[in-house]
Design a protein around this motif. Sequence first.
Motif, PDB file in Angstrom:
ATOM      1  N   LEU A  68       0.826  -1.223   0.000  1.00 52.98           N
ATOM      2  CA  LEU A  68       0.000   0.000   0.000  1.00 52.98           C
ATOM      3  C   LEU A  68       0.858   1.271   0.000  1.00 52.98           C
ATOM      4  CD1 LEU A  68      -2.768  -0.866   2.641  1.00 52.98           C
ATOM      5  CD2 LEU A  68      -2.912  -1.015   0.146  1.00 52.98           C
ATOM      6  N   PRO A  69       0.356   2.358  -0.633  1.00 53.67           N
ATOM      7  CA  PRO A  69       1.071   3.641  -0.576  1.00 53.67           C
ATOM      8  C   PRO A  69       0.918   4.274   0.813  1.00 53.67           C
ATOM      9  CG  PRO A  69      -0.992   3.895  -1.757  1.00 53.67           C
ATOM     10  CD  PRO A  69      -0.866   2.426  -1.444  1.00 53.67           C
ATOM     11  N   PRO A  70       1.838   5.189   1.175  1.00 56.37           N
ATOM     12  CA  PRO A  70       1.830   5.766   2.524  1.00 56.37           C
ATOM     13  C   PRO A  70       0.490   6.367   2.944  1.00 56.37           C
ATOM     14  CG  PRO A  70       3.849   6.381   1.387  1.00 56.37           C
ATOM     15  CD  PRO A  70       2.989   5.650   0.389  1.00 56.37           C
ATOM     16  N   ASN A  71      -0.212   7.069   2.055  1.00 53.79           N
ATOM     17  CA  ASN A  71      -1.467   7.714   2.476  1.00 53.79           C
ATOM     18  C   ASN A  71      -2.520   6.691   2.889  1.00 53.79           C
ATOM     19  OD1 ASN A  71      -1.563   7.059  -0.332  1.00 53.79           O
ATOM     20  ND2 ASN A  71      -3.388   8.310  -0.546  1.00 53.79           N
ATOM     21  N   LYS A  72      -2.529   5.535   2.221  1.00 52.48           N
ATOM     22  CA  LYS A  72      -3.480   4.469   2.579  1.00 52.48           C
ATOM     23  C   LYS A  72      -3.121   3.887   3.944  1.00 52.48           C
ATOM     24  CE  LYS A  72      -6.205   4.083  -1.077  1.00 52.48           C
ATOM     25  NZ  LYS A  72      -5.597   3.878  -2.409  1.00 52.48           N
TER      26      LYS A  72
END
Length: 235
Positions: A68-72
């Motif tokens: 997952l990307p950091p914002n998620k």
Amino acid sequence: MLELRHVNTFHGSVHVLHDLCLRIDQGEIITLIGANGAGKSTALMSICGIVPPRSGQILFQGEPIQHLPPNKIVALGISQVPEGRHIFPALTVAENLELGAFLRRDKQQIRQDIEHCCNLFPILAERRQQPAGNLSGGEQQMLAISRALMARPKLLLLDEPSMGLAPMIIQQIFEIIRKINTEDGTTVFLVEQNANLALKIADRGYVLENGKIVLHDIAAQLLSNQAIQKAYLGI
Ligand SMILES: Nc1ncnc2c1ncn2[C@@H]1O[C@H](COP(=O)(O)OP(=O)(O)OP(=O)(O)O)[C@@H](O)[C@H]1O
Ligand SMILES: [Mg+2]
């Protein structure tokens, strides 16, 4: 709450984390101690999705997050207080706090959480409208912790909160970390070179050497372990 299973992380071609396995249960304070360059920050960056692992799994509340990307990952409930704080110096204290809530839409609750941070760290209330760059190192650390709390994390990752601060300020910050854990129920993963302090507030600790976990035990045992005393506690 969080489990790392055989995590291998690279910076370019440099293999930094080797087969890292660790577990953090809900409500715990877990510390990761290790010398300069052991890979502590890299471990946090892998959990946050900033430097994802090349192999292995990271499970948060049972779900894999390593892709997952950091914002998620923030949205799921993990926030990081990075090494060196990285506050926004030209923005005010209040604006820095608001940025910590950038994924949230609950305006009323955001205001309440700003008040909560100001209660935890009253100096932030006094400095609310000042540029964050005017704060002392200790105050900037308090702001960085508060900004991370503004995302309402279930798991708070702290990267060397004691770095460069005077003993009295460190004491104050560590007491608040304990309070965030006991009163708010936030699980804490604390990365520290200051092993003595970290082991005193932690439930369990992991020792990282050259990207490998070499020891894991309850914190009180690590504090009385002679090899740890010699290598990390200066005893
Ligand atoms: N962006 C990068 N590119 C290449 N190598 C890196 C990068 N960041 C870190 N490293 C290397 O990875 C290893 C681990 O670094 P890391 O910053 O994770 O250690 P650390 O335990 O946090 O150290 P410190 O206590 O100094 O903060 C070191 O050998 C470091 O030189
Ligand atoms: Mg580091």
